[in-house]
Design a protein around this motif. Structure first.
Motif, PDB file in Angstrom:
ATOM      1  N   VAL A 223      -4.808 -21.507 -10.772  1.00 34.49           N
ATOM      2  CA  VAL A 223      -3.929 -20.522 -11.395  1.00 34.49           C
ATOM      3  C   VAL A 223      -2.464 -20.703 -10.999  1.00 34.49           C
ATOM      4  O   VAL A 223      -1.597 -20.831 -11.852  1.00 34.49           O
ATOM      5  CB  VAL A 223      -4.411 -19.094 -11.073  1.00 34.49           C
ATOM      6  N   MET A 224      -2.182 -20.747  -9.714  1.00 28.69           N
ATOM      7  CA  MET A 224      -0.783 -20.806  -9.297  1.00 28.69           C
ATOM      8  C   MET A 224      -0.306 -22.220  -8.982  1.00 28.69           C
ATOM      9  O   MET A 224       0.868 -22.453  -8.765  1.00 28.69           O
ATOM     10  CB  MET A 224      -0.554 -19.912  -8.068  1.00 28.69           C
ATOM     11  N   GLY A 225      -1.202 -23.172  -8.927  1.00 26.95           N
ATOM     12  CA  GLY A 225      -0.783 -24.545  -8.662  1.00 26.95           C
ATOM     13  C   GLY A 225      -0.456 -24.830  -7.208  1.00 26.95           C
ATOM     14  O   GLY A 225       0.295 -25.751  -6.906  1.00 26.95           O
ATOM     15  N   MET A 226      -1.020 -24.041  -6.275  1.00 29.02           N
ATOM     16  CA  MET A 226      -0.807 -24.300  -4.847  1.00 29.02           C
ATOM     17  C   MET A 226      -1.837 -25.314  -4.349  1.00 29.02           C
ATOM     18  O   MET A 226      -2.978 -25.299  -4.774  1.00 29.02           O
ATOM     19  CB  MET A 226      -1.028 -23.005  -4.037  1.00 29.02           C
TER      20      MET A 226
ATOM     21  N   ARG B  72      -7.342 -14.692 -13.459  1.00 29.97           N
ATOM     22  CA  ARG B  72      -6.662 -14.483 -14.734  1.00 29.97           C
ATOM     23  C   ARG B  72      -6.817 -13.030 -15.181  1.00 29.97           C
ATOM     24  O   ARG B  72      -5.869 -12.413 -15.662  1.00 29.97           O
ATOM     25  CB  ARG B  72      -7.236 -15.436 -15.774  1.00 29.97           C
TER      26      ARG B  72
ATOM     27  N   PRO C  59     -11.170 -13.016 -20.017  1.00 34.71           N
ATOM     28  CA  PRO C  59     -11.397 -13.469 -18.640  1.00 34.71           C
ATOM     29  C   PRO C  59     -12.372 -12.584 -17.861  1.00 34.71           C
ATOM     30  O   PRO C  59     -13.249 -13.092 -17.160  1.00 34.71           O
ATOM     31  CB  PRO C  59      -9.997 -13.413 -18.040  1.00 34.71           C
TER      32      PRO C  59
ATOM     33  N   ILE D 258      -4.448 -10.924 -13.297  1.00 34.11           N
ATOM     34  CA  ILE D 258      -3.070 -11.060 -13.764  1.00 34.11           C
ATOM     35  C   ILE D 258      -2.886 -10.223 -15.027  1.00 34.11           C
ATOM     36  O   ILE D 258      -1.899  -9.509 -15.188  1.00 34.11           O
ATOM     37  CB  ILE D 258      -2.729 -12.538 -14.046  1.00 34.11           C
ATOM     38  N   LEU D 259      -3.887 -10.289 -15.911  1.00 33.46           N
ATOM     39  CA  LEU D 259      -3.817  -9.510 -17.157  1.00 33.46           C
ATOM     40  C   LEU D 259      -3.704  -8.023 -16.873  1.00 33.46           C
ATOM     41  O   LEU D 259      -2.951  -7.314 -17.515  1.00 33.46           O
ATOM     42  CB  LEU D 259      -5.084  -9.760 -17.990  1.00 33.46           C
TER      43      LEU D 259
ATOM     44  N   ILE E 277      -5.668 -33.592  -3.509  1.00 31.44           N
ATOM     45  CA  ILE E 277      -5.006 -32.540  -4.274  1.00 31.44           C
ATOM     46  C   ILE E 277      -5.643 -32.348  -5.641  1.00 31.44           C
ATOM     47  O   ILE E 277      -5.572 -31.278  -6.203  1.00 31.44           O
ATOM     48  CB  ILE E 277      -3.467 -32.696  -4.290  1.00 31.44           C
ATOM     49  N   SER E 278      -6.341 -33.361  -6.146  1.00 30.77           N
ATOM     50  CA  SER E 278      -7.036 -33.099  -7.408  1.00 30.77           C
ATOM     51  C   SER E 278      -8.420 -32.508  -7.184  1.00 30.77           C
ATOM     52  O   SER E 278      -9.184 -32.329  -8.120  1.00 30.77           O
ATOM     53  CB  SER E 278      -7.123 -34.355  -8.258  1.00 30.77           C
TER      54      SER E 278
ATOM     55  N   ILE F  53      -5.523 -28.440  -5.855  1.00 32.68           N
ATOM     56  CA  ILE F  53      -4.565 -27.530  -6.468  1.00 32.68           C
ATOM     57  C   ILE F  53      -5.309 -26.343  -7.046  1.00 32.68           C
ATOM     58  O   ILE F  53      -6.279 -26.514  -7.768  1.00 32.68           O
ATOM     59  CB  ILE F  53      -3.804 -28.256  -7.585  1.00 32.68           C
TER      60      ILE F  53
ATOM     61  N   GLN G  78      -2.695  -6.715 -14.153  1.00 30.57           N
ATOM     62  CA  GLN G  78      -1.692  -6.535 -13.111  1.00 30.57           C
ATOM     63  C   GLN G  78      -2.285  -5.937 -11.857  1.00 30.57           C
ATOM     64  O   GLN G  78      -1.787  -4.958 -11.298  1.00 30.57           O
ATOM     65  CB  GLN G  78      -0.537  -5.694 -13.630  1.00 30.57           C
TER      66      GLN G  78
END
Lengths: 493, 324
Positions: A184-187, A447, A141, A450-451, A198-199, A181, A453
């Motif tokens: 990554v988190m779907g918000m 991403r 990423p 997140i990897l 939303i799409s 959306i 942290q």
């Protein structure tokens, strides 16, 4: 050697040739018509492949893929409306050239550079696929983020001389990518309670609108006497000369390899490669005049992607772009599992596919080569007919992307946005570039975090990232120097 | 004269645009089915869901005597497709290719309705989630891996196909069992294993079909599947249950129609589905795709989905993935 001969014997049967001709034809038609994409062509033919033997099935789809990638340049050059997102960069120089009566030359350049780069990418696939695949895996990423970040530096080259306005236009595009959306988190973001948003904003619908509608408005709002007149009485169908091709040879090789590299990295794809290719071309020609290089660059880059994208698809089973994702599906249906074992267990299939790829390129070259004489006739149509037809095709195309009515409104909205941007001197290409690059940039940025942290060092950990950041700085410094120089010249005169 | 030509041309083109609309009006009430049945797929062409749907419709078409075109209505975390079919006329000509995604999309807040907005026709297949590690990874089996998670809270990174997706749920259930913390890294559909091979994550939670090629090439090891029974195409891989980890999760796929669709229509579709799933060709196809054909009739399917909704809802709330 026996293997190779056997492969060609496999491919050169009448049935296979017919399959390849059908595939290439569908590809060129879907690629060339604005609003229809080669991805749609592939989906359309997918059910047909269920009943064919594996090699034929894949060959049919590959024909559409290559024909479409090549045919996409046609409407970019003739109408200024990209036939596929990958051909958006081709509009920038291709359309002005065609307006100057050089349509034949531009189309010829596009075709030859496409086929050349395509064949080069097939050669790369045949010779060094495993090595390239191994290298592509190094792109985590953080590395993909740096690559996409570098992609943004091309805004300098596509801003029609005004970088500030180009940047503003790019930011407008980025803002639109935040709708819907989040990846990554779907918000849900900026949907304002409108369920359809939303799409998010569909890239293809937005792009069609942005390129097509401003032109239609411009053409149809002029004096009526112009409407009934034919655009350009004489359209030259002259092909590019050998000398011109020689001049661009280095550029074509360079851009082809850019395309192959980008294609091999999953999660990127044709449009990014094409814009990078255009940037290379502009660096070569220096001034802002439209040139054949501006067609050869993006066209060799986006066809380089075809062979490039097949590398991770065949060796790892990872699709490099939407078209290869469908190809991957077609392989799975026939019980062929892409991956290292495919090369050892089904070597005859692999070699047959290589042979088919080569033959398909030749078929597309012939077909489109003759087609050019026909395509340019489009410019002889009366504008009132031509542009209403385009508008209808674009509307159907926008709908057909997701079979969603809402995308038509997106297209119309994007069209008016594009019209006003152009009216106030803002280039629209950066907006489209940002729409292409925004999602992969955001996704990979988050991403990576997140990897790690939350540790930002991850972006500076690998030499690959450093390479792209340094390249970005290099481009920016060059741009600043050029601007300063231009300012000086203006002062001097 | 020229003007008349233009007007005619415009009419012709608008005819093209409205051709679809006209057809619908003409359809009178007759024996079902008498026109094509549209199958809405929520994922893009070439995805696993799409391929199974296309194979299914290919086999069901001769049985029903009408074509069953698969239409990809993607986006919005599946809300686009589900909303479209929910609002369609309940006459059996709009079918949704559904899955657990209906439930996860509801709990994620992408849609405001649940399975009760639809009527089940049948379950078609299911597939487990598989946990894979690099071939040379130090963990011999899933138990050792769980121990490692226990000893290293917050260190182990497991890639999945996206937040709130089924593969994420499976990894979260494992985390919950280990009573430790795992870093869940969302990737696109089936993309996690590239980072697994690249060494950026320790394990991946993916559908078996997505890692089969690498498994056969001995680049990754699948250390467990989440179904109750072992999977036929990878018989050497144990289930979590066998390894004393009480987790059972399956991704089911099936067909549903809008609520209010008449019984006789559902019966026709159900019978066709049964014939397809039991055919040799479909079974062979399932083996190739590493999915398990598993027909359930409409009535049982409704109960099955209700039970699954309770289970999945509870799990999503437990791991904090629910917005309800």
């Amino acid at each position: 050697m026996n293997m190779v001969l056997g492969a060609f014997a496999q491919v050169l049967s009448v049935k296979m040739l017919l399959i390849m001709i059908l595939g290439s034809f569908v590809g060129i038609v879907f690629g060339a018509i604005p609003g229809l994409t080669y991805s749609m062509g592939i989906i359309l033919l997918l059910p047909l492949t269920f009943h064919l033997p594996p090699l034929m099935a894949v060959t049919l789809l590959l024909g559409v893929y290559i024909g479409g990638m090549t045919g996409g340049s046609v409407s970019s050059i003739l109408l200024g409306i990209p036939g596929t997102p990958s051909a958006a960069a081709t509009c920038l120089d291709g359309f002005p050239l065609s307006k100057r009566g050089m349509a034949g030359k531009a189309l010829g350049t596009a075709l030859i550079s496409s086929i050349f780069a395509g064949l080069l990418s097939v050669a790369t696939l045949m010779v060094v696929a495993p090595i390239v695949a191994k290298f592509a895996l190094k792109f985590g990423p953080a590395e993909i983020f740096s690559l996409v970040f570098f992609g943004f530096s091309t805004i300098c080259g596509i801003s029609m001389g005004n970088v500030l306005k180009g940047l503003i236009s790019g930011f407008i595009g980025l803002l639109f990518t935040t709708i819907g959306i989040d990846p990554v988190m779907g918000m849900s973001r900026y949907t304002f309670g409108i369920g359809q948003l939303i799409s998010g904003v569909d890239l293809l619908a937005f792009m069609i609108g942005m390129f097509a509608i401003p032109q239609v408005i411009k053409i149809l709002s002029v004096d009526e006497s112009l409407l009934t007149r034919k655009i350009s009485a004489k359209v030259s169908t002259q092909y590019p000369s050998l000398q011109e091709l020689k001049r661009m040879f280095g550029l074509m090789v360079k851009c082809a390899f850019i395309g192959i590299g980008i294609g091999a990295i999953p999660g990127t794809g044709g449009p990014i490669a094409a814009f990078l290719g255009y940037d290379q071309a502009k660096r070569k020609t220096k001034n802002n005049e439209p040139a054949l290089e501006g067609v050869a660059g993006p066209e060799s880059a986006n066809n380089g992607v075809t062979g490039g994208a097949l590398i991770p698809m065949l060796t790892l089973g990872i699709p490099g772009d939407p078209a290869t994702a469908i190809l991957l599906g077609a392989l799975l249906i026939h019980g062929l599992k892409p991956g290292p074992m495919l090369f050892t267990q089904h070597a005859d299939f692999i070699y047959g596919m290589y042979a088919a790829l080569i033959v398909i390129h030749l078929i597309v070259l012939l077909m489109q080569g003759f087609g050019i004489q026909l395509f340019v006739k489009v410019l002889n149509f009366r504008k009132s007919y031509l542009y209403t037809t385009i508008l209808v095709l674009c509307t159907i195309g926008a709908f057909a992307v997701n079979n969603n009515e809402f995308d038509i409104y997106v297209m119309v909205f994007a069209g008016f946005l594009g019209y006003f941007l152009l009216k106030f001197g803002f280039p629209v290409a950066p907006t489209v570039l940002a729409l292409v690059l925004g999602p992969p940039m955001e996704e990979n940025f988050r991403r990576a975090l997140i990897l790690s942290q939350g540790n930002f060092w991850i972006f500076l950990q690998s030499p690959i990232s450093w390479f792209f950041y340094l390249a970005t700085i290099f481009v920016l410094v060059g741009q600043v120097r050029r601007s300063l120089l231009a300012a000086k010249v203006r002062k001097g005169s | 004269m020229k003007r008349i030509g233009l007007v005619l041309w415009v009419f012709l083109l608008s005819g093209l645009l409205f051709a679809e609309g006209g057809k619908e009006k003409a359809a009178a009430k007759q024996k079902y089915p008498e026109k094509p049945i549209e199958v809405t797929c929520l994922f893009g062409a070439g995805s696993a869901a799409d391929l199974i749907a296309r194979k299914f419709s290919d086999l069901a078409s001769p049985i029903l005597g009408v074509p069953l075109p698969v239409v990809n209505r993607t986006g919005g975390g599946q809300s686009v497709g589900y909303t479209y079919v929910k609002n369609a006329k309940p006459d059996g000509y709009n079918v949704v290719w559904t899955s657990n995604g209906l439930i996860t999309a509801y709990y994620q807040g992408n849609i405001d309705f649940k399975q009760d907005a639809f009527r089940s026709i049948a379950r078609i297949s299911y597939e487990p989630v598989s946990f894979a590690v690099k071939y040379d990874a130090p963990w011999k089996d899933i138990n050792e891996f769980v121990d490692y998670i226990k000893k290293n809270p917050g260190k182990v990174r497991i890639g999945n196909s996206g937040v709130g997706t089924f593969t994420h749920l499976a990894a979260a259930a494992l985390e919950d069992f280990a009573q430790s913390q795992v870093v869940h890294v969302p990737f696109g559909r089936g993309l996690a294993f590239a980072s697994l091979l690249g060494g950026q994550i320790e394990a991946s939670s993916q559908l078996p079909s997505e890692v089969m090629a690498q498994f056969e090439a001995k680049q990754v090891r699948i250390i467990a599947v989440t179904s109750k029974e072992r999977v036929k195409s990878i018989p050497e891989v144990p289930t979590l249950m066998e390894k004393k980890i009480p987790i059972e999760l399956i991704l089911w796929r099936g067909l549903a129609v809008p609520k209010g669709t008449p019984d006789d229509v559902v019966a026709v579709l159900e019978a066709a589905a049964k014939k397809v799933v039991e055919s040799e060709e479909f079974k062979k196809f399932c083996d190739q795709m590493s999915i398990i054909p598993a027909f359930l009739p409409a009535a049982e399917m409704d109960k099955f989905v209700d039970a699954d909704e309770k289970f999945t809802g509870a799990l999503m709330k437990k791991i904090g993935a629910s917005k309800r």
